[in-house]
Design a protein around this motif. Structure first.
Motif, mmCIF file in Angstrom:
data_model
loop_
_atom_site.group_PDB
_atom_site.id
_atom_site.type_symbol
_atom_site.label_atom_id
_atom_site.label_comp_id
_atom_site.label_asym_id
_atom_site.label_seq_id
_atom_site.Cartn_x
_atom_site.Cartn_y
_atom_site.Cartn_z
ATOM 1 N N GLY A 8 0.804 -1.220 0.000
ATOM 2 C CA GLY A 8 0.000 0.000 0.000
ATOM 3 C C GLY A 8 0.832 1.263 0.000
ATOM 4 O O GLY A 8 2.054 1.257 -0.118
ATOM 5 N N VAL A 9 0.146 2.380 0.150
ATOM 6 C CA VAL A 9 0.769 3.709 0.191
ATOM 7 C C VAL A 9 0.633 4.252 1.605
ATOM 8 O O VAL A 9 -0.194 3.783 2.395
ATOM 9 C CB VAL A 9 0.078 4.655 -0.816
ATOM 10 N N PRO A 10 1.437 5.268 1.990
ATOM 11 C CA PRO A 10 1.325 5.827 3.342
ATOM 12 C C PRO A 10 -0.062 6.409 3.606
ATOM 13 O O PRO A 10 -0.613 7.138 2.789
ATOM 14 C CB PRO A 10 2.402 6.921 3.360
ATOM 15 N N ILE A 11 -0.625 6.067 4.747
ATOM 16 C CA ILE A 11 -1.918 6.579 5.188
ATOM 17 C C ILE A 11 -1.675 7.497 6.388
ATOM 18 O O ILE A 11 -1.000 7.109 7.350
ATOM 19 C CB ILE A 11 -2.872 5.441 5.583
ATOM 20 N N TYR A 12 -2.221 8.709 6.326
ATOM 21 C CA TYR A 12 -2.075 9.685 7.414
ATOM 22 C C TYR A 12 -3.418 9.840 8.108
ATOM 23 O O TYR A 12 -4.471 9.918 7.459
ATOM 24 C CB TYR A 12 -1.606 11.031 6.870
ATOM 25 N N LYS A 13 -3.372 9.916 9.442
ATOM 26 C CA LYS A 13 -4.599 10.063 10.224
ATOM 27 C C LYS A 13 -4.457 11.194 11.242
ATOM 28 O O LYS A 13 -3.337 11.538 11.650
ATOM 29 C CB LYS A 13 -4.937 8.756 10.943
ATOM 30 N N VAL A 14 -5.608 11.731 11.645
ATOM 31 C CA VAL A 14 -5.635 12.817 12.625
ATOM 32 C C VAL A 14 -5.390 12.226 14.007
ATOM 33 O O VAL A 14 -6.071 11.285 14.435
ATOM 34 C CB VAL A 14 -6.990 13.547 12.594
ATOM 35 N N LYS A 27 -7.294 2.183 -0.862
ATOM 36 C CA LYS A 27 -8.740 2.033 -1.014
ATOM 37 C C LYS A 27 -9.121 0.982 -2.053
ATOM 38 O O LYS A 27 -10.300 0.775 -2.311
ATOM 39 C CB LYS A 27 -9.351 3.383 -1.407
ATOM 40 N N SER A 28 -8.138 0.345 -2.643
ATOM 41 C CA SER A 28 -8.444 -0.658 -3.652
ATOM 42 C C SER A 28 -9.005 -1.917 -2.994
ATOM 43 O O SER A 28 -8.924 -2.109 -1.774
ATOM 44 C CB SER A 28 -7.190 -1.014 -4.457
ATOM 45 N N LEU A 29 -9.562 -2.794 -3.813
ATOM 46 C CA LEU A 29 -10.131 -4.044 -3.305
ATOM 47 C C LEU A 29 -9.051 -4.896 -2.638
ATOM 48 O O LEU A 29 -9.299 -5.530 -1.603
ATOM 49 C CB LEU A 29 -10.780 -4.811 -4.463
ATOM 50 N N TYR A 30 -7.858 -4.877 -3.216
ATOM 51 C CA TYR A 30 -6.745 -5.650 -2.652
ATOM 52 C C TYR A 30 -6.414 -5.191 -1.235
ATOM 53 O O TYR A 30 -6.259 -6.001 -0.317
ATOM 54 C CB TYR A 30 -5.522 -5.520 -3.562
ATOM 55 N N HIS A 31 -6.298 -3.872 -1.039
ATOM 56 C CA HIS A 31 -5.925 -3.353 0.272
ATOM 57 C C HIS A 31 -7.025 -3.575 1.305
ATOM 58 O O HIS A 31 -6.738 -3.766 2.491
ATOM 59 C CB HIS A 31 -5.599 -1.863 0.170
ATOM 60 N N GLN A 32 -8.272 -3.579 0.883
ATOM 61 C CA GLN A 32 -9.369 -3.796 1.818
ATOM 62 C C GLN A 32 -9.389 -5.228 2.349
ATOM 63 O O GLN A 32 -9.870 -5.475 3.463
ATOM 64 C CB GLN A 32 -10.707 -3.480 1.136
ATOM 65 N N LEU A 72 -6.370 -11.883 3.454
ATOM 66 C CA LEU A 72 -5.271 -12.538 2.750
ATOM 67 C C LEU A 72 -4.218 -13.059 3.730
ATOM 68 O O LEU A 72 -3.583 -14.089 3.478
ATOM 69 C CB LEU A 72 -4.640 -11.562 1.750
ATOM 70 N N HIS A 73 -4.014 -12.341 4.835
ATOM 71 C CA HIS A 73 -3.111 -12.843 5.878
ATOM 72 C C HIS A 73 -3.623 -14.174 6.429
ATOM 73 O O HIS A 73 -2.833 -15.108 6.652
ATOM 74 C CB HIS A 73 -2.990 -11.814 7.012
ATOM 75 N N ILE A 74 -4.919 -14.264 6.663
ATOM 76 C CA ILE A 74 -5.515 -15.507 7.170
ATOM 77 C C ILE A 74 -5.355 -16.621 6.142
ATOM 78 O O ILE A 74 -5.008 -17.769 6.477
ATOM 79 C CB ILE A 74 -6.998 -15.278 7.514
ATOM 80 N N TYR A 75 -5.600 -16.294 4.863
ATOM 81 C CA TYR A 75 -5.442 -17.276 3.786
ATOM 82 C C TYR A 75 -3.991 -17.754 3.706
ATOM 83 O O TYR A 75 -3.724 -18.957 3.548
ATOM 84 C CB TYR A 75 -5.864 -16.639 2.467
ATOM 85 N N ASN A 76 -3.060 -16.831 3.829
ATOM 86 C CA ASN A 76 -1.637 -17.167 3.794
ATOM 87 C C ASN A 76 -1.276 -18.149 4.903
ATOM 88 O O ASN A 76 -0.588 -19.151 4.674
ATOM 89 C CB ASN A 76 -0.812 -15.885 3.934
ATOM 90 N N LEU A 77 -1.780 -17.896 6.112
ATOM 91 C CA LEU A 77 -1.481 -18.773 7.242
ATOM 92 C C LEU A 77 -2.136 -20.140 7.082
ATOM 93 O O LEU A 77 -1.508 -21.178 7.338
ATOM 94 C CB LEU A 77 -1.954 -18.114 8.543
ATOM 95 N N PHE A 78 -3.383 -20.164 6.631
ATOM 96 C CA PHE A 78 -4.100 -21.435 6.508
ATOM 97 C C PHE A 78 -3.463 -22.342 5.453
ATOM 98 O O PHE A 78 -3.242 -23.541 5.704
ATOM 99 C CB PHE A 78 -5.568 -21.180 6.154
#
Length: 717
Positions: free
Chosen positions: A399-405, A446-451, A456-462
């Motif tokens: 992903g890209v850097p996300i900034y939050k308040v 905000k892409s489908l991949y990033h959401q 995907l982490h769970i799939y990777n582990l399983f």
């Protein structure tokens, strides 16, 4: 005693656990004419593997491992990355570390203060007001202070203007780099550059603060980076000692191989070596713990406090506590007593296990390629583990850097909302929430991949767990096919076909990939549930009541028992698949029924053989552990000088112990599978044949007599 005269557990033989196999004059071992089994599961397994490969490719495209290696400032720039303005600024500095005491730190995983990259940490107390006061007389104050400010900072601003522009910290404290971050130095061992306990100081904003407040802030942010700090130090130790670790593991591999070869000739004598060796190693551990405890007993100051230790995660300091060595001594003494009691009460069953090991030694001697098979398993497991780890890292850095308040006071309605640092100071959020910051939070998009990255982490582990269990299942099935070929040969070794291991491996891959995938899927699902329970336990650790803790403990215990049972059933099912070529469910049922029809024989031999082999694993790993301990603590300089710059000597020590145990387990698992296959074939042999000239037993007469004698003793009891 003839099997027809007194069949084992005849009461249950046909009623509850199926019928015994009838005599078949054409049966000569593993069935050659077989069909593909569990095809649907095979197709699902292949689809999951294709998806796993695609996941790795997508993660490779979007991920950036540098985001794990380097700390990141408030603008999302890496500290210390080559080819950037921060190349020589490798340490992250927090403007107002006191703001990290805000409870929102544990929620947002981000300290609500400006963070910049610096080349070194502050070495003394200094406030911005002091710098302004001395600026015209002595500009060295400003030169020291400006390196902890933004590049656009000037020393002529008023304090309100400074707070508004957020160009400089209002005060700096004596600090030391820790995990590439500046943390206040609370240690009492660094002279004038430390912060004394209970000291008051000015925070640069006209308020008097206590060092206790500063410690609380450091502790909160330290919780976020504690695991990563330990990981980095462990990585440094691995980088220093990797070749010594490799040498230790090679020695463990040679020892394991030697034991396997010697077991063919002196299995009984090796058992005594295993027994006295394990007792001696545990005894040495008890003696060493007692020596360390006695030394520390003479020093009352051995119990350290946080003011002596400072802000760090140096686990080796716990080894300076006498309570630690006393606990180790009690644990080792208990283990020593348990081993002695087991040896006393299982002495008759151990005799049978030794005979089984001797029979297994003959099989391995006639099929020497089985000694090489563990290397193939290690290679396949290493590929699976490496692929999983790399994919997990690339997923985590996608992903890209996300900034939050981030609001220092935690009372902004816009807190945790996404913001743009370029226009934040002129936005409505800055006006509505004075003091709020637009700070780098994480990587995403905000892409489908990033959401779906968490999914995907769970799939990777399983899939990783599924592949690991499949590789182990493939090895067990291949070895079982080879050893079954040996058992059912009338004249050994003349009737053993050429290359039985490779033939069995080819059959398992060609016909039974689906069955092996089915069994490993069941096991992977159970292990995944255990991981979920562990994750929930950590997430809800502070919000649990006693009932929920009791429920979780019960669930963990149940899943642990279920995993052990499934592993046992799977192993025996793979043996039946290798022999008869049926699907997983049918093979598991046949194996279970066969064992239950001969429950007394199973009770005599099953886990006892594993106990004998377990002693061998402990002997090898314990011996390597003692050598590694003496080496890394510089107690045998006459042989070789160990590394002198380790953070934790227990890092290479535990790695060698665990690695040696796994290597020994890999080699000894060949023997375990050999013994279990021979035992299952032996039970089948007793049901098929009666020992007459027309239906002779395939088992050796010495092993048959041992079983009959021990079985009679068990019934008499």
């Amino acid at each position: 005693m003839n099997d027809e005269e007194e069949p084992p557990d005849s009461t249950y033989e046909e009623e509850d656990f199926g019928r015994a196999r009838p005599y078949d004059p054409d049966f000569k071992g593993p069935v050659a004419d077989r069909n593909c089994t569990d095809v649907l599961c095979c197709m699902i397994f292949l689809l999951f593997i294709i998806g796993y490969i695609l996941l790795g490719l997508v993660a490779w495209v979007h991920g950036d491992p540098r985001r794990v290696a380097y700390p990141t400032d408030s603008q999302g720039h890496f500290c210390g990355q080559k080819g950037t303005p921060n190349e020589n600024k490798t340490i992250l500095f927090y403007f107002n570390l006191l703001s990290c005491a805000n409870p929102s730190v544990m929620v947002n995983l981000q300290c609500p203060t400006t963070q910049i990259c610096v080349s070194k940490c502050p070495e003394r107390f200094l406030t911005y007001l002091e710098v302004q006061f001395w600026y015209k007389k002595d500009k060295s104050y400003w030169e020291d202070y400006r390196q902890f400010c933004k590049a656009s900072a000037k020393p002529v601003k008023s304090l309100p203007q400074l707070l508004l522009d957020d160009d400089c910290p209002t005060a700096v404290f004596p600090s030391k780099p820790f995990l590439q971050r500046c943390f206040p130095d609370f240690s009492s061992r660094n002279g004038s550059l430390t912060i004394r306990s209970r000291m008051l100081f000015q925070d640069g904003q006209g308020r008097t603060r206590s060092v206790i407040e500063l410690r609380e802030a450091v502790n909160r942010i330290n919780k976020i980076f504690e695991a990563r700090a330990l990981g980095m130090k462990v990585f440094e130790d691995y980088a220093t000692t990797w070749y010594w670790i490799l040498i230790g593991l090679i020695i463990a591999m040679i020892l394991s191989w030697m034991f396997l070869i010697l077991m063919r000739f002196i299995a009984g004598f090796l058992f005594w070596i295993f027994m006295f060796g394990v007792l001696g190693i545990i005894g040495y551990g008890i003696w060493h713990c007692y020596q360390e405890y006695s030394i520390l007993q003479e020093h009352p100051n051995a119990t350290l406090s946080i003011y002596d230790i400072g802000i760090q995660t140096n686990i080796s300091l716990y080894f300076q506590l006498k309570q630690t060595w006393f606990t180790f001594m009690i644990i080792l003494s208990t283990i020593e007593a348990c081993v002695i009691l087991m040896l006393i009460f299982l002495r008759h069953r151990i005799r049978v296990a030794i005979f089984l090991l001797k029979e297994g030694s003959k099989a391995i001697g006639h099929i020497p390629s089985t000694l090489i098979y563990p290397f193939l398993t290690f290679i396949l497991l290493s590929i699976c583990i490496s692929y999983w780890a790399v994919t997990a890292i690339f997923l985590a850095t996608s992903g890209v850097p996300i900034y939050k308040v981030i609001a220092p006071e935690g009372q902004c309605v816009y807190e945790n909302e996404i913001c743009d640092p370029e226009i934040f100071n002129t936005s409505e959020i800055a006006k509505a929430c004075p003091g709020a910051l637009c700070t780098f939070a994480s990587y995403g998009g905000k892409s489908l991949y990033h959401q779906y990255i968490p999914t995907l982490h769970i799939y990777n582990l399983f899939v990783f767990l599924w592949l690991i269990n499949f590789v182990i299942a493939l090895g067990q099935c291949a070895l079982a096919g080879a050893f079954a070929t040996y058992y059912w040969a009338v004249k050994k070794p003349d009737d053993i076909p050429p290359h039985p291991l490779f033939t069995a491996f080819g059959r398992a891959i060609r016909y039974h990939t689906g069955s092996l995938a089915f069994g490993s899927l069941i096991l992977a699902s159970i292990q995944m549930f255990k991981v979920v329970l562990q994750y929930m336990d950590k997430r809800l650790k502070h919000a649990q009541n006693k009932f929920s803790k009791l429920l979780q403990c019960c669930l963990k215990c149940c899943f642990w028992c279920l995993e052990k049972v499934v592993k046992f059933l799977n192993r025996n099912a793979y043996i039946m698949i290798a022999i008869y070529g049926r699907n997983f469910c049918r093979s598991a049922r046949d194996a279970f029924n066969l064992l239950m029809r001969n429950i007394l024989k199973v009770a005599v031999t099953d886990e006892v053989t594993y106990f004998v082999l377990f002693l061998g694993k402990i002997l090898i790993s314990g011996s390597m552990g003692i050598l590694a301990f003496l080496f890394f603590t510089h107690r045998m300089p006459m042989i070789a000088a160990g590394p002198t710059s380790l953070n934790y000597y227990w890092v290479p020590l535990l790695t060698i112990i665990l690695g040696s145990y796994l290597i020994a387990h890999g080699f000894f698992s060949v023997y375990a599978m050999c013994v279990e296959t021979i035992f299952l074939c032996f039970l089948d042999d007793l049901e098929r044949n009666d020992g007459s000239t027309t239906r002779p037993y395939y088992v050796s007469q010495s092993l048959l007599k041992i079983f009959q004698d021990t079985n009679s003793q068990t019934k008499n009891k």
